[in-house]
Structure formats: structure tokens, C-alpha cells
Write an enzyme that holds these catalytic residues in place. Structure first.
Site, PDB file in Angstrom:
ATOM      1  N   HIS A 168      76.578  38.372  94.381  1.00  0.00           N
ATOM      2  CA  HIS A 168      76.356  36.977  94.126  1.00  0.00           C
ATOM      3  C   HIS A 168      77.102  36.377  95.222  1.00  0.00           C
ATOM      4  O   HIS A 168      76.489  35.163  96.111  1.00  0.00           O
ATOM      5  CB  HIS A 168      77.424  36.588  92.820  1.00  0.00           C
ATOM      6  CG  HIS A 168      76.554  37.058  91.736  1.00  0.00           C
ATOM      7  ND1 HIS A 168      76.412  36.228  90.795  1.00  0.00           N
ATOM      8  CD2 HIS A 168      76.369  38.273  91.166  1.00  0.00           C
ATOM      9  CE1 HIS A 168      75.821  36.807  89.739  1.00  0.00           C
ATOM     10  NE2 HIS A 168      75.591  37.767  90.029  1.00  0.00           N
TER      11      HIS A 168
ATOM     12  N   ASP B  78      78.296   0.473  63.618  1.00  0.00           N
ATOM     13  CA  ASP B  78      77.715   1.746  63.387  1.00  0.00           C
ATOM     14  C   ASP B  78      78.071   1.918  61.859  1.00  0.00           C
ATOM     15  O   ASP B  78      79.056   2.389  61.385  1.00  0.00           O
ATOM     16  CB  ASP B  78      77.956   2.797  64.014  1.00  0.00           C
ATOM     17  CG  ASP B  78      77.673   2.506  65.378  1.00  0.00           C
ATOM     18  OD1 ASP B  78      76.680   1.763  65.759  1.00  0.00           O
ATOM     19  OD2 ASP B  78      78.230   3.318  66.360  1.00  0.00           O
TER      20      ASP B  78
ATOM     21  N   GLU C 226      85.225   9.306  66.861  1.00  0.00           N
ATOM     22  CA  GLU C 226      85.227  10.939  66.478  1.00  0.00           C
ATOM     23  C   GLU C 226      86.333  11.484  67.100  1.00  0.00           C
ATOM     24  O   GLU C 226      87.013  12.412  66.683  1.00  0.00           O
ATOM     25  CB  GLU C 226      83.887  11.522  67.010  1.00  0.00           C
ATOM     26  CG  GLU C 226      83.796  13.012  66.717  1.00  0.00           C
ATOM     27  CD  GLU C 226      83.409  13.447  65.304  1.00  0.00           C
ATOM     28  OE1 GLU C 226      82.600  12.855  64.616  1.00  0.00           O
ATOM     29  OE2 GLU C 226      84.316  14.009  64.566  1.00  0.00           O
TER      30      GLU C 226
HETATM   31  C1  HCA Z   1      82.396  12.090  59.828  1.00  0.00           C
HETATM   32  C2  HCA Z   1      81.363  11.084  60.156  1.00  0.00           C
HETATM   33  C3  HCA Z   1      80.514  11.496  61.387  1.00  0.00           C
HETATM   34  C4  HCA Z   1      79.542  10.109  61.429  1.00  0.00           C
HETATM   35  C5  HCA Z   1      78.455  10.269  62.180  1.00  0.00           C
HETATM   36  C6  HCA Z   1      77.641   9.116  62.401  1.00  0.00           C
HETATM   37  C7  HCA Z   1      79.638  12.676  61.114  1.00  0.00           C
HETATM   38  O1  HCA Z   1      83.507  12.166  60.314  1.00  0.00           O
HETATM   39  O2  HCA Z   1      82.132  12.841  58.689  1.00  0.00           O
HETATM   40  O3  HCA Z   1      78.149   8.088  62.211  1.00  0.00           O
HETATM   41  O4  HCA Z   1      76.600   9.139  62.872  1.00  0.00           O
HETATM   42  O5  HCA Z   1      79.724  13.701  61.530  1.00  0.00           O
HETATM   43  O6  HCA Z   1      78.689  12.661  60.072  1.00  0.00           O
HETATM   44  O7  HCA Z   1      81.102  11.536  62.305  1.00  0.00           O
HETATM   45 CU    CU Z   2      81.115  13.553  63.541  1.00  0.00          CU
END
Ligand code: HCA
Ligand code: CU
Length: 378
Positions: A291, A94, A15
Site C-alpha cells: 500500500h 417538524d 436527535e
Molecule cells: C424518536 C423520534 C425520531 C423522529 C424522527 C423524525 C425517530 O426520537 O424516536 O422526526 O423523522 O427516530 O423516529 O427521532
Molecule cells: Cu431518531
């Protein structure tokens, strides 16, 4: 229950690579992987090996590093993708497919029944290769929950290791996440993962609620980097869990967090935000006189997180008009100056008056304190 047993799936290398500023070299990926492994995350998720030839090579390289954590990679729901993922030597795959009507219509065009058939085929294939498999529904919160449960129950029945709920667009509220995970917890036997985007600022709260409702895994990235404004940040999740109970995160090497945040920030060309959880420059800075006084007496008065647990220190800012005499007295003691309380209070008034005129610094405060200690005060 699972708050005590959760695992982090650290997705900076998947991500996080979808963050606009990210374009990691192989060496950088290895550095990130090693840092996160040393921190103690349970799993690393890598960019799909189908993304590019280098992504494939890098997945192989990282899978071969011999790290403690599990190495996962991320693919579309296709046999060819699964084969290529398995070829890299990762521990788990995944799988994700869109289930919202929007994605079904405008992305892959499949019906729910077709999605289930495909999911069963790909999951069975991955399992037959002796690799862990997770199945996730993209855009879960804009999908019909009845569709979701049908899919999750079907994949659970054939022995998927984990199902994933993805708040792909950051639309879910903490209560919605709690309710969905809770319901799912009662319907499937496998592990449950939550992946939450931060478009409306709920990513940490949503991840926390997912765990509280029975999820076993949470996706994070360093600083939360990802598509748009990203997902649940690693440090933010740690802060949230630590605030609930430090024992929940005692399994991690917490003092490494600062290095992790600054290293990745530098690699993707951003600063660690000033207000970042734990590692932001102001995270342990106290200012107002009330504080400062209480903090100096007992830091727990205004700190739910102990900076020392993260190898960090607090800072009490005293050079401003909101300062108080207890903080100034503390500074005088630091400087080894002997001033009685009456003198300290007078100096404090001078500091406030000066700060009303112009921005001042600690040097100005010190200069005033020295003047009074040397009997030159007026
Ligand atoms: C994206 C896919 C994902 C996948 C998440 C996952 C999302 O880039 O759009 O595999 O659980 O946010 O849905 O990152
Ligand atoms: Cu995502």
C-alpha cells in the site's frame, strides 16, 4: 436526480441531544449552530421547545441568530405544541407521530384514521401561520406501508411541505429504504426526508439509498450521536457522497468537518472514534508495504477520499514488520540521506527483523537509516 439537489437537516441539536452524554448549554448550542451553518448545512433541527423552559428559550435564541440555514424544531402532532414551536420564531416545524402498531398500541393509542384527522388539523394550522411544515411517521419500517401511503397522500394533498420516513429502530436495509422511498416518490409531490438510526450499521447506506430513490432531505448528527447508538453521521454521509462524486458535496466547507467533529465530541464527553469517516485518526493512515509504495506513487491507488479536500494529510506508517523498501526509501529521502537501493533493501530487512523482536518507532527506523548513511551499517 436528487443526489444532485439534496439538503441536510442537521439534527445534532435535536436527535443529538437525545444522546446519553449530551446536555448542551446555550453557549454550546450556539457554537454548534454557527459551526454547522458555516459548514453549509441547509437546515438545523432543534429540540422541541416543549421539552423544558430552557429548550424554548434556546430555540428562540437560535432562531434569532440570523444564520443562513433554515431553523426547524421538532414536535408531537398537537396544536398546543405547534403553537409553542411557532412562538419561538423558527422557519419550520417538524411533526412526528408513531404509526407502527406497537406505537399506536403502547404510545398514543390512536387509529390510522385518527392520526390522519389530527395530522390534517395540525398541518393546516402550521401552514396558516406561514411556517414550513413537515410530517413524519415514527417507526415507518414497522408500520404497514398501506397505512403510510394513506397518511402521506392525505397530508400531501393539503400542502405539507415535506413528509418524513423514520427508521426509528435502525431495522431497515438499504434495499427496503430504496423501495419505500421510490414508491413514495411516485405518490406524493412534496419533498421527502429520511431519518435513519444506526442500530444495525446501515444508517449511512440507508440515507444514501433514500437520496438515490428520490428523497430530498437527509437527517444527520455530528458523529451520528442520538438515541442509543444514533443516526446517520454528518461526516459519514459526506464521505459516502464524496466517494460517489466530490461535486455532490462541493457546496460544503469540508475543512470545517474536523473542528465540528472534535468540538461536539468534546462537548458530549467522547473521543472521535479512531476509525471515524474522514476525521478518525487512522482514516488516512497507510501501513502495509504494498500500500505504502502505491500511495507514494499515486494516492488514488488506495484512497477514494482526498484528505486535502478536508484540510487533512495522509500518513504512511513505516515502522513495523509489514513495511516495504519503497516506503523506507521515501523516508531516507525525507531525511536527506543518500542510500542506494541495495542499501535501502538491507536496512529494510533490519527494520523487519527488529520489529519481529519488539514494537519499534519511527525513531528506530531513522536511527538505522542514519547508521547506514554514515557508513556504520553492518
Ligand atoms: C424518536 C423520534 C425520531 C423522529 C424522527 C423524525 C425517530 O426520537 O424516536 O422526526 O423523522 O427516530 O423516529 O427521532
Ligand atoms: Cu431518531
Amino acid at each position: 436526480m436528487t443526489l444532485q439537489q439534496f439538503a441536510i437537516i442537521e439534527s445534532t441539536l435535536r436527535e443529538g441531544e437525545q444522546f446519553v452524554g449530551a446536555s448542551f448549554t446555550t453557549a454550546q448550542k450556539i457554537e454548534i449552530a454557527r459551526l454547522l451553518d458555516a459548514f453549509g448545512v441547509e437546515c438545523l433541527e432543534l429540540t422541541s421547545p416543549l421539552a423544558s423552559p430552557q429548550s424554548y428559550e434556546d430555540a428562540k435564541t437560535i432562531a434569532g441568530l440570523g444564520l443562513h440555514c433554515h431553523i426547524l424544531t421538532h414536535i408531537r402532532c398537537r396544536i398546543e405544541d405547534a403553537q409553542k414551536a411557532i412562538d419561538t420564531g423558527v422557519d419550520g416545524v417538524d411533526i412526528v407521530i408513531g404509526t407502527s402498531s406497537l406505537l399506536r398500541q403502547f404510545s398514543h393509542g390512536k387509529s390510522i384514521d385518527e392520526i390522519i384527522d389530527l395530522a390534517l388539523e395540525v398541518i393546516s394550522f402550521v401552514r396558516s401561520q406561514g411556517v414550513q411544515v413537515r410530517f413524519s411517521t415514527e417507526d415507518s419500517f414497522r408500520s404497514d406501508p398501506r397505512d403510510l401511503f394513506r397518511i402521506y397522500e392525505a397530508v400531501d394533498r393539503i400542502g405539507v411541505h415535506r413528509v418524513g420516513i423514520a427508521d426509528t429502530v435502525g431495522v431497515a436495509t438499504p434495499r427496503q429504504v430504496y423501495d419505500l422511498v421510490r414508491e413514495l416518490r411516485g405518490r406524493v409531490a412534496c419533498d421527502i426526508e429520511f431519518h435513519g438510526h444506526n442500530d444495525s450499521g446501515c444508517a449511512i447506506a440507508n440515507a444514501y439509498e433514500a437520496l438515490d430513490a428520490g428523497a430530498t432531505h437527509v437527517d444527520t448528527t455530528v458523529l451520528g450521536i442520538g438515541e442509543r447508538n444514533g443516526i446517520t453521521p454528518l461526516g459519514g454521509l459526506i464521505a459516502r457522497l464524496y466517494a460517489t462524486d466530490p461535486a455532490l458535496v462541493a457546496k460544503y466547507d469540508l475543512p470545517l468537518l474536523r473542528t465540528i467533529d472534535t468540538t461536539v465530541a468534546q462537548m458530549v464527553g467522547v473521543d472521535v472514534p479512531f476509525n471515524n469517516y474522514i476525521t478518525g485518526i487512522t482514516a488516512f493512515t497507510h501501513k502495509a508495504g504494498i500500500h505504502a509504495k502505491a500511495i507514494l506513487n499515486n494516492p488514488e491507488t488506495y484512497e477514494i477520499i482526498n484528505p486535502q479536500a478536508f484540510g487533512l494529510t495522509r500518513y504512511v506508517s513505516i515502522a513495523h514488520r509489514l513495511t516495504g523498501w519503497n516506503a523506507i526509501k521515501n523516508r531516507a529521502e525525507q531525511l536527506g540521506l543518500t542510500l542506494d537501493d541495495t542499501q535501502i533493501k538491507i536496512v529494510t530487512e533490519h527494520i523487519k527483523a527488529l520489529a519481529d523482536e519488539k514494537p519499534i518507532s519511527l525513531t528506530d527506523v531513522d536511527a538505522l537509516l542514519y547508521r547506514w548513511a554514515n557508513g556504520e551499517g553492518v
